[in-house]
Design an enzyme around this catalytic site. Sequence first.
Site, PDB file in Angstrom:
ATOM      1  N   SER A 197      33.771  -7.353 -40.863  1.00 43.00           N
ATOM      2  CA  SER A 197      34.575  -8.554 -40.614  1.00 43.00           C
ATOM      3  C   SER A 197      34.086  -9.676 -41.533  1.00 43.00           C
ATOM      4  CB  SER A 197      34.474  -8.986 -39.156  1.00 43.00           C
ATOM      5  OG  SER A 197      35.129  -8.058 -38.337  1.00 43.00           O
ATOM      6  N   ASN A 212      24.893  -3.447 -29.892  1.00 39.11           N
ATOM      7  CA  ASN A 212      24.632  -4.274 -31.072  1.00 39.11           C
ATOM      8  C   ASN A 212      25.066  -5.711 -30.845  1.00 39.11           C
ATOM      9  OD1 ASN A 212      26.833  -5.331 -33.139  1.00 39.11           O
ATOM     10  ND2 ASN A 212      27.714  -3.525 -32.123  1.00 39.11           N
ATOM     11  N   CYS A 250      35.176  -9.591 -31.051  1.00 46.06           N
ATOM     12  CA  CYS A 250      33.746  -9.283 -31.066  1.00 46.06           C
ATOM     13  C   CYS A 250      33.093  -9.844 -29.795  1.00 46.06           C
ATOM     14  CB  CYS A 250      33.123  -9.906 -32.311  1.00 46.06           C
ATOM     15  SG  CYS A 250      31.492  -9.318 -32.599  1.00 46.06           S
ATOM     16  N   LYS A 301      42.694  -6.181 -33.779  1.00 40.28           N
ATOM     17  CA  LYS A 301      41.605  -5.439 -33.118  1.00 40.28           C
ATOM     18  C   LYS A 301      41.388  -6.042 -31.736  1.00 40.28           C
ATOM     19  CE  LYS A 301      37.636  -2.860 -33.501  1.00 40.28           C
ATOM     20  NZ  LYS A 301      36.616  -2.909 -34.530  1.00 40.28           N
ATOM     21  N   ILE A 306      39.444   0.349 -29.309  1.00 47.54           N
ATOM     22  CA  ILE A 306      38.981  -0.948 -28.846  1.00 47.54           C
ATOM     23  C   ILE A 306      37.775  -1.416 -29.687  1.00 47.54           C
ATOM     24  CG2 ILE A 306      39.703  -0.702 -26.429  1.00 47.54           C
ATOM     25  CD1 ILE A 306      36.894   0.398 -25.797  1.00 47.54           C
ATOM     26  N   ASN A 307      37.446  -2.675 -29.520  1.00 48.81           N
ATOM     27  CA  ASN A 307      36.161  -3.166 -30.032  1.00 48.81           C
ATOM     28  C   ASN A 307      35.084  -2.805 -29.004  1.00 48.81           C
ATOM     29  OD1 ASN A 307      34.141  -4.631 -31.475  1.00 48.81           O
ATOM     30  ND2 ASN A 307      35.716  -6.031 -32.217  1.00 48.81           N
ATOM     31  N   THR A 308      33.860  -3.211 -29.237  1.00 45.82           N
ATOM     32  CA  THR A 308      32.759  -2.818 -28.347  1.00 45.82           C
ATOM     33  C   THR A 308      32.883  -3.478 -26.967  1.00 45.82           C
ATOM     34  OG1 THR A 308      31.433  -4.600 -29.282  1.00 45.82           O
ATOM     35  CG2 THR A 308      31.122  -2.419 -30.210  1.00 45.82           C
ATOM     36  N   GLY A 312      30.020   3.895 -29.313  1.00 48.53           N
ATOM     37  CA  GLY A 312      29.598   5.301 -29.369  1.00 48.53           C
ATOM     38  C   GLY A 312      30.124   6.126 -28.204  1.00 48.53           C
ATOM     39  N   GLY A 329      36.576   4.327 -30.672  1.00 52.14           N
ATOM     40  CA  GLY A 329      35.530   4.316 -29.656  1.00 52.14           C
ATOM     41  C   GLY A 329      35.025   5.715 -29.386  1.00 52.14           C
TER      42      GLY A 329
HETATM   43  C1  LIG Z   1      26.613  -2.075 -35.865  1.00 52.98           C
HETATM   44  C2  LIG Z   1      28.040  -2.353 -35.547  1.00 52.98           C
HETATM   45  C3  LIG Z   1      28.685  -3.429 -36.164  1.00 52.98           C
HETATM   46  C4  LIG Z   1      30.026  -3.706 -35.886  1.00 52.98           C
HETATM   47  N1  LIG Z   1      30.643  -4.741 -36.526  1.00 52.98           N
HETATM   48  C5  LIG Z   1      31.970  -4.993 -36.306  1.00 52.98           C
HETATM   49  C6  LIG Z   1      32.662  -5.993 -37.031  1.00 52.98           C
HETATM   50  O1  LIG Z   1      32.098  -6.663 -37.918  1.00 52.98           O
HETATM   51  N2  LIG Z   1      33.966  -6.197 -36.731  1.00 52.98           N
HETATM   52  C7  LIG Z   1      34.656  -5.474 -35.780  1.00 52.98           C
HETATM   53  O2  LIG Z   1      35.849  -5.705 -35.568  1.00 52.98           O
HETATM   54  N3  LIG Z   1      34.035  -4.474 -35.119  1.00 52.98           N
HETATM   55  C8  LIG Z   1      32.721  -4.218 -35.352  1.00 52.98           C
HETATM   56  N4  LIG Z   1      32.084  -3.197 -34.684  1.00 52.98           N
HETATM   57  C9  LIG Z   1      32.849  -2.403 -33.703  1.00 52.98           C
HETATM   58  C10 LIG Z   1      33.394  -1.108 -34.320  1.00 52.98           C
HETATM   59  O3  LIG Z   1      34.314  -1.379 -35.358  1.00 52.98           O
HETATM   60  C11 LIG Z   1      34.096  -0.244 -33.253  1.00 52.98           C
HETATM   61  O4  LIG Z   1      35.169  -0.980 -32.694  1.00 52.98           O
HETATM   62  C12 LIG Z   1      33.164   0.148 -32.121  1.00 52.98           C
HETATM   63  O5  LIG Z   1      31.863   0.400 -32.588  1.00 52.98           O
HETATM   64  C13 LIG Z   1      33.682   1.398 -31.374  1.00 52.98           C
HETATM   65  O6  LIG Z   1      33.775   2.511 -32.229  1.00 52.98           O
HETATM   66  P1  LIG Z   1      32.590   3.620 -32.333  1.00 52.98           P
HETATM   67  O7  LIG Z   1      32.251   4.021 -30.933  1.00 52.98           O
HETATM   68  O8  LIG Z   1      33.184   4.744 -33.147  1.00 52.98           O
HETATM   69  O9  LIG Z   1      31.458   2.952 -33.012  1.00 52.98           O
HETATM   70  C14 LIG Z   1      30.747  -2.897 -34.955  1.00 52.98           C
HETATM   71  C15 LIG Z   1      30.090  -1.810 -34.347  1.00 52.98           C
HETATM   72  C16 LIG Z   1      28.771  -1.531 -34.630  1.00 52.98           C
HETATM   73  C17 LIG Z   1      28.100  -0.357 -33.965  1.00 52.98           C
END
Ligand SMILES: Cc1cc2nc3c(=O)[nH]c(=O)nc-3n(C[C@H](O)[C@H](O)[C@H](O)COP(=O)(O)O)c2cc1C
Length: 297
Positions: free
Chosen positions: A44, A68, A127, A160, A186-188, A212, A238
């Site tokens: 981002s 994170n 975020c 997002k 989704i986002n985290t 994760g 996700g």
């Molecule tokens: C270390 C880290 C940094 C992330 N930074 C961003 C970010 O800058 N912008 C954003 O929209 N999502 C960010 N995310 C979220 C991921 O894009 C994603 O939505 C989330 O991790 C779920 O997917 P996953 O389970 O495959 O990791 C970040 C995730 C992680 C683990």
Amino acid sequence: MLEINLSGLKLKSPIILAAGVLGVSYSSMKRVYDAGAGAVTSKSIGIVPREGYPNPSVIPVYPDTFINSVGLANPGINNFISEISECKANGLVIIVSIFGDTNEFYREVALKAQEAGADAIEVNISCPHAEVSSWGSDKCLTQTLVEYLRKAISIPIFIKLNPNVTDLPEIALAAEKAGADAVVAINTIRAMIIDVNTKKPYLHHGSGGLSGRSIHPIAVKHVYDLYKVLKIPIIGCGGIFEWEDVIEFFLAGASAVQIGTALFKGLDIISKLNTDLKRYLKNNNYRNISDLTGLAH
Ligand SMILES: Cc1cc2nc3c(=O)[nH]c(=O)nc-3n(C[C@H](O)[C@H](O)[C@H](O)COP(=O)(O)O)c2cc1C
């Protein structure tokens, strides 16, 4: 066939690099693209450079699960333009993730990214450990921002979504009404872990976002619910680690997927997913992965 057409973008695979994970430079994005991803999403990017929160900012919790609070560390759009241009010059499909403190800052970053050659904009309103989550918690703020960007930007706009809300479909519908081309779900998920010895949160920032394997079923449910109400495509995100996770997202209603945390194990996972997905399609007599979208309904 794994090729998809996502809001006019032609992708060789439905697997897209998620924002914030490796999307920091042309060379890291090229490695992910060469490993078989259909598109890459940048970190981002904001209007000015931002350091993010001090370490520890990324901690493994359960197996294949991270918490994170990176805090949107990024070089600022002016220092990122050359990375976008280089991606374009070398044929990558690049989605630039943007954030801002105001609608005007979002717009300025989006315009510069578009000018540099971005194929699409992904608007981070979600975020969980930074101010931008407030947009994604409110349907009116979301609608106003997306309408404002829609007037300024001609390339596809992906939103997002923030899962830390009571009624996600309501916010997604506001984005669709305002002219969004797709949503990412989704986002985290807002989370915290506390050290029982120091009696303080482990993350320097205190709280963070969970990603994760642990969040995968939550993400699938969100995609399933969104598919019931939206007309625009949904990008599932996700906890993708295995080909079954990708298929589940498609059956729930996704038209593409993003992968983040799993890449910390290495990039080989992408080509393995592509191979396994092709085998599943062949064994089940489907011509195209898009034929699976929404079949669980
Ligand atoms: C270390 C880290 C940094 C992330 N930074 C961003 C970010 O800058 N912008 C954003 O929209 N999502 C960010 N995310 C979220 C991921 O894009 C994603 O939505 C989330 O991790 C779920 O997917 P996953 O389970 O495959 O990791 C970040 C995730 C992680 C683990």
